[in-house]
Design a protein around this motif. Structure first.
Motif, PDB file in Angstrom:
ATOM      1  N   ASP A  28       0.882  -1.003   0.062  1.00 29.29           N
ATOM      2  CA  ASP A  28      -0.083   0.006  -0.014  1.00 29.29           C
ATOM      3  C   ASP A  28       0.810   1.162   0.001  1.00 29.29           C
ATOM      4  O   ASP A  28       0.415   2.385  -0.665  1.00 29.29           O
ATOM      5  CB  ASP A  28      -1.095  -0.019   1.209  1.00 29.29           C
ATOM      6  CG  ASP A  28      -0.381  -0.468   2.403  1.00 29.29           C
ATOM      7  OD1 ASP A  28       0.805  -0.649   2.548  1.00 29.29           O
ATOM      8  OD2 ASP A  28      -1.133  -0.311   3.457  1.00 29.29           O
ATOM      9  N   ILE A  29       2.040   1.144   0.575  1.00 35.06           N
ATOM     10  CA  ILE A  29       2.922   2.485   0.621  1.00 35.06           C
ATOM     11  C   ILE A  29       3.455   2.488  -0.969  1.00 35.06           C
ATOM     12  O   ILE A  29       3.578   3.604  -1.378  1.00 35.06           O
ATOM     13  CB  ILE A  29       4.121   2.144   1.561  1.00 35.06           C
ATOM     14  CG1 ILE A  29       3.668   2.163   2.772  1.00 35.06           C
ATOM     15  CG2 ILE A  29       5.209   3.154   0.998  1.00 35.06           C
ATOM     16  CD1 ILE A  29       3.207   3.626   3.384  1.00 35.06           C
ATOM     17  N   MET A  62      -4.939   4.601   5.801  1.00 33.04           N
ATOM     18  CA  MET A  62      -3.692   3.679   5.862  1.00 33.04           C
ATOM     19  C   MET A  62      -3.068   4.097   7.032  1.00 33.04           C
ATOM     20  O   MET A  62      -2.684   2.957   7.873  1.00 33.04           O
ATOM     21  CB  MET A  62      -2.880   4.002   4.657  1.00 33.04           C
ATOM     22  CG  MET A  62      -3.434   3.214   3.534  1.00 33.04           C
ATOM     23  SD  MET A  62      -2.262   3.286   1.987  1.00 33.04           S
ATOM     24  CE  MET A  62      -3.448   2.963   0.712  1.00 33.04           C
ATOM     25  N   ARG A  63      -2.686   5.321   7.180  1.00 35.59           N
ATOM     26  CA  ARG A  63      -2.135   5.708   8.376  1.00 35.59           C
ATOM     27  C   ARG A  63      -2.589   5.349   9.864  1.00 35.59           C
ATOM     28  O   ARG A  63      -2.282   5.001  10.829  1.00 35.59           O
ATOM     29  CB  ARG A  63      -1.975   7.106   8.534  1.00 35.59           C
ATOM     30  CG  ARG A  63      -0.816   7.683   9.245  1.00 35.59           C
ATOM     31  CD  ARG A  63      -1.754   8.389  10.835  1.00 35.59           C
ATOM     32  NE  ARG A  63      -2.502   9.355  10.135  1.00 35.59           N
ATOM     33  CZ  ARG A  63      -3.412  10.041  10.518  1.00 35.59           C
ATOM     34  NH1 ARG A  63      -3.779   9.668  11.850  1.00 35.59           N
ATOM     35  NH2 ARG A  63      -4.180  10.987  10.012  1.00 35.59           N
ATOM     36  N   ILE A  64      -4.275   5.494   9.709  1.00 37.43           N
ATOM     37  CA  ILE A  64      -4.741   4.929  10.927  1.00 37.43           C
ATOM     38  C   ILE A  64      -4.810   3.665  11.175  1.00 37.43           C
ATOM     39  O   ILE A  64      -4.900   3.328  12.491  1.00 37.43           O
ATOM     40  CB  ILE A  64      -6.417   5.443  10.550  1.00 37.43           C
ATOM     41  CG1 ILE A  64      -6.579   7.140  10.722  1.00 37.43           C
ATOM     42  CG2 ILE A  64      -7.377   5.021  11.512  1.00 37.43           C
ATOM     43  CD1 ILE A  64      -7.668   7.828  10.242  1.00 37.43           C
ATOM     44  N   ASN A  65      -4.817   2.878  10.074  1.00 34.02           N
ATOM     45  CA  ASN A  65      -4.790   1.430  10.318  1.00 34.02           C
ATOM     46  C   ASN A  65      -3.345   1.072  10.607  1.00 34.02           C
ATOM     47  O   ASN A  65      -3.068  -0.285  11.159  1.00 34.02           O
ATOM     48  CB  ASN A  65      -5.043   0.661   8.967  1.00 34.02           C
ATOM     49  CG  ASN A  65      -6.580   0.932   8.845  1.00 34.02           C
ATOM     50  OD1 ASN A  65      -7.356   1.016   9.592  1.00 34.02           O
ATOM     51  ND2 ASN A  65      -7.015   0.984   7.467  1.00 34.02           N
ATOM     52  N   HIS A  66      -2.384   2.008  10.431  1.00 36.14           N
ATOM     53  CA  HIS A  66      -0.966   1.558  10.969  1.00 36.14           C
ATOM     54  C   HIS A  66      -0.247   2.647  11.793  1.00 36.14           C
ATOM     55  O   HIS A  66       0.723   3.302  11.396  1.00 36.14           O
ATOM     56  CB  HIS A  66      -0.146   1.248   9.551  1.00 36.14           C
ATOM     57  CG  HIS A  66      -0.436   0.264   8.932  1.00 36.14           C
ATOM     58  ND1 HIS A  66      -1.511   0.287   7.870  1.00 36.14           N
ATOM     59  CD2 HIS A  66      -0.279  -1.218   8.762  1.00 36.14           C
ATOM     60  CE1 HIS A  66      -1.806  -0.644   7.328  1.00 36.14           C
ATOM     61  NE2 HIS A  66      -0.973  -1.541   7.542  1.00 36.14           N
ATOM     62  N   LEU A  73       2.935   7.636   8.315  1.00 37.71           N
ATOM     63  CA  LEU A  73       2.939   8.937   8.774  1.00 37.71           C
ATOM     64  C   LEU A  73       3.588   9.867   7.606  1.00 37.71           C
ATOM     65  O   LEU A  73       3.202  10.988   6.959  1.00 37.71           O
ATOM     66  CB  LEU A  73       3.618   9.199   9.871  1.00 37.71           C
ATOM     67  CG  LEU A  73       2.818   8.621  11.334  1.00 37.71           C
ATOM     68  CD1 LEU A  73       4.026   8.292  12.328  1.00 37.71           C
ATOM     69  CD2 LEU A  73       1.718   9.544  11.606  1.00 37.71           C
ATOM     70  N   ILE A  74       4.970   9.250   7.160  1.00 41.76           N
ATOM     71  CA  ILE A  74       5.644  10.204   6.311  1.00 41.76           C
ATOM     72  C   ILE A  74       4.964  10.162   5.015  1.00 41.76           C
ATOM     73  O   ILE A  74       4.830  11.416   4.509  1.00 41.76           O
ATOM     74  CB  ILE A  74       6.857   9.512   5.957  1.00 41.76           C
ATOM     75  CG1 ILE A  74       7.943   9.518   7.411  1.00 41.76           C
ATOM     76  CG2 ILE A  74       7.720  10.341   4.843  1.00 41.76           C
ATOM     77  CD1 ILE A  74       9.110   8.550   7.230  1.00 41.76           C
ATOM     78  N   TRP A  75       4.320   9.142   4.387  1.00 39.19           N
ATOM     79  CA  TRP A  75       3.936   9.453   3.037  1.00 39.19           C
ATOM     80  C   TRP A  75       2.416  10.292   3.117  1.00 39.19           C
ATOM     81  O   TRP A  75       2.291  10.943   2.342  1.00 39.19           O
ATOM     82  CB  TRP A  75       3.702   7.930   2.679  1.00 39.19           C
ATOM     83  CG  TRP A  75       4.788   7.985   1.561  1.00 39.19           C
ATOM     84  CD1 TRP A  75       5.812   6.993   1.861  1.00 39.19           C
ATOM     85  CD2 TRP A  75       4.993   8.570   0.153  1.00 39.19           C
ATOM     86  NE1 TRP A  75       6.994   7.205   0.921  1.00 39.19           N
ATOM     87  CE2 TRP A  75       6.279   7.867  -0.156  1.00 39.19           C
ATOM     88  CE3 TRP A  75       4.100   9.198  -0.500  1.00 39.19           C
ATOM     89  CZ2 TRP A  75       6.577   8.370  -1.280  1.00 39.19           C
ATOM     90  CZ3 TRP A  75       4.958   9.626  -1.736  1.00 39.19           C
ATOM     91  CH2 TRP A  75       6.000   9.202  -2.050  1.00 39.19           C
ATOM     92  N   GLU A 104       6.715  15.176  12.696  1.00 41.27           N
ATOM     93  CA  GLU A 104       7.364  15.284  13.850  1.00 41.27           C
ATOM     94  C   GLU A 104       7.054  13.886  14.540  1.00 41.27           C
ATOM     95  O   GLU A 104       7.820  13.231  15.143  1.00 41.27           O
ATOM     96  CB  GLU A 104       6.609  16.350  14.628  1.00 41.27           C
ATOM     97  CG  GLU A 104       7.424  17.641  13.878  1.00 41.27           C
ATOM     98  CD  GLU A 104       6.650  18.929  14.720  1.00 41.27           C
ATOM     99  OE1 GLU A 104       7.220  20.092  14.537  1.00 41.27           O
ATOM    100  OE2 GLU A 104       5.467  18.730  15.142  1.00 41.27           O
ATOM    101  N   GLN A 105       5.859  13.458  14.176  1.00 38.06           N
ATOM    102  CA  GLN A 105       5.523  12.257  15.008  1.00 38.06           C
ATOM    103  C   GLN A 105       6.445  11.122  14.307  1.00 38.06           C
ATOM    104  O   GLN A 105       6.710  10.019  15.171  1.00 38.06           O
ATOM    105  CB  GLN A 105       3.822  11.708  14.624  1.00 38.06           C
ATOM    106  CG  GLN A 105       3.079  12.760  15.430  1.00 38.06           C
ATOM    107  CD  GLN A 105       1.478  12.625  14.805  1.00 38.06           C
ATOM    108  OE1 GLN A 105       1.140  11.503  14.511  1.00 38.06           O
ATOM    109  NE2 GLN A 105       0.753  13.504  15.015  1.00 38.06           N
ATOM    110  N   ALA A 106       6.466  11.058  12.995  1.00 38.24           N
ATOM    111  CA  ALA A 106       7.402   9.984  12.495  1.00 38.24           C
ATOM    112  C   ALA A 106       8.764  10.031  12.972  1.00 38.24           C
ATOM    113  O   ALA A 106       9.457   8.782  13.216  1.00 38.24           O
ATOM    114  CB  ALA A 106       7.520  10.140  10.910  1.00 38.24           C
ATOM    115  N   ILE A 107       9.212  11.151  13.059  1.00 38.66           N
ATOM    116  CA  ILE A 107      10.692  11.451  13.631  1.00 38.66           C
ATOM    117  C   ILE A 107      10.894  10.783  15.180  1.00 38.66           C
ATOM    118  O   ILE A 107      11.785  10.077  15.458  1.00 38.66           O
ATOM    119  CB  ILE A 107      11.140  12.737  13.674  1.00 38.66           C
ATOM    120  CG1 ILE A 107      11.423  13.250  12.327  1.00 38.66           C
ATOM    121  CG2 ILE A 107      12.476  12.950  14.582  1.00 38.66           C
ATOM    122  CD1 ILE A 107      11.688  14.874  11.960  1.00 38.66           C
TER     123      ILE A 107
END
Length: 214
Positions: A28-29, A62-66, A73-75, A104-107
């Motif tokens: 999916d990414i 997708m982000r909510i599911n992962h 988060l990045i994508w 920021e969350q991804a970092i």
């Protein structure tokens, strides 16, 4: 004011890509990467806003599911940033602020995810978004983040391109040209041929702009 912001955000090309091959990422990414490149580099500008709006919704789901996987988060942040460029106006500010939070969350979660792309993405926002009171733009923070991104991915096409573009923005033309030249030598990314082709055109445009001042 809206026209000024539209010009600024039209110039934004924050959307970044991974150095690692598409095969190493979840399917999916890979879909998000591929669809982003199709919209950015193949669709007419007049059709991009609607297409990116749809892709933002898909990326958000997708982000909510992962929630614990930084690549999602990045994508989502990358796509929101590019959507802001297509959208323009005051509405674009909300998108880039959300993108900033995602990076920021991804970092915080995994700073090395996608070869440090969150740092480069965030750095790109800092030098392209207006400063206070309209936005959060900050050249010092931009440089810090872009160099951090380069520390994770010193040979990457995106990390070098955006640092070169930052230097161009700072009127450091000779240094910008050197970094752009390095970006052109970046190794090809498996499954990212369309993104690489589009980025190289942007690099060449940056080199041309730098040479005009030398």
């Amino acid at each position: 004011m809206n026209n000024m912001l539209k010009i600024i955000f039209t110039l934004m090309i924050v959307c970044l890509s991974a150095v690692i091959s598409a095969e190493a990422l979840p399917t999916d990414i890979v879909y998000l990467q591929t669809r982003w490149a199709e919209i950015k580099y193949q669709l007419p500008e007049g059709q991009q806003e609607k297409a990116f709006s749809t892709l933002v919704s898909e990326a958000e789901k997708m982000r909510i599911n992962h929630p614990q996987e930084a690549s999602y988060l990045i994508w989502e942040g990358i796509i929101r940033s590019t959507y802001a460029g297509a959208k323009g106006g005051l509405g674009a500010l909300d998108q880039v602020k959300q993108a900033k939070q995602l990076f920021e969350q991804a970092i915080a979660l995994a700073p090395d995810a996608i070869a440090g792309s969150a740092y480069t993405s965030l750095g790109s926002l800092y030098y392209q978004v207006p400063g206070w009171p309209l936005g959060f733009g900050d050249d010092k923070k931009a440089k810090t983040m872009l160099l951090k991104g380069l520390s994770y991915n010193p040979e990457g096409i995106d990390a070098n391109y955006f640092y070169g573009d930052f230097l161009l923005n700072q009127k450091q033309y000779q240094q910008a040209l050197q970094v752009f030249e390095k970006a052109l030598l970046a190794p090809p990314r498996g499954g990212r041929e369309l993104a690489d082709e589009g980025r190289k055109k942007e690099i060449e445009a940056g080199m041309l702009a730098a040479r005009k001042h030398l």
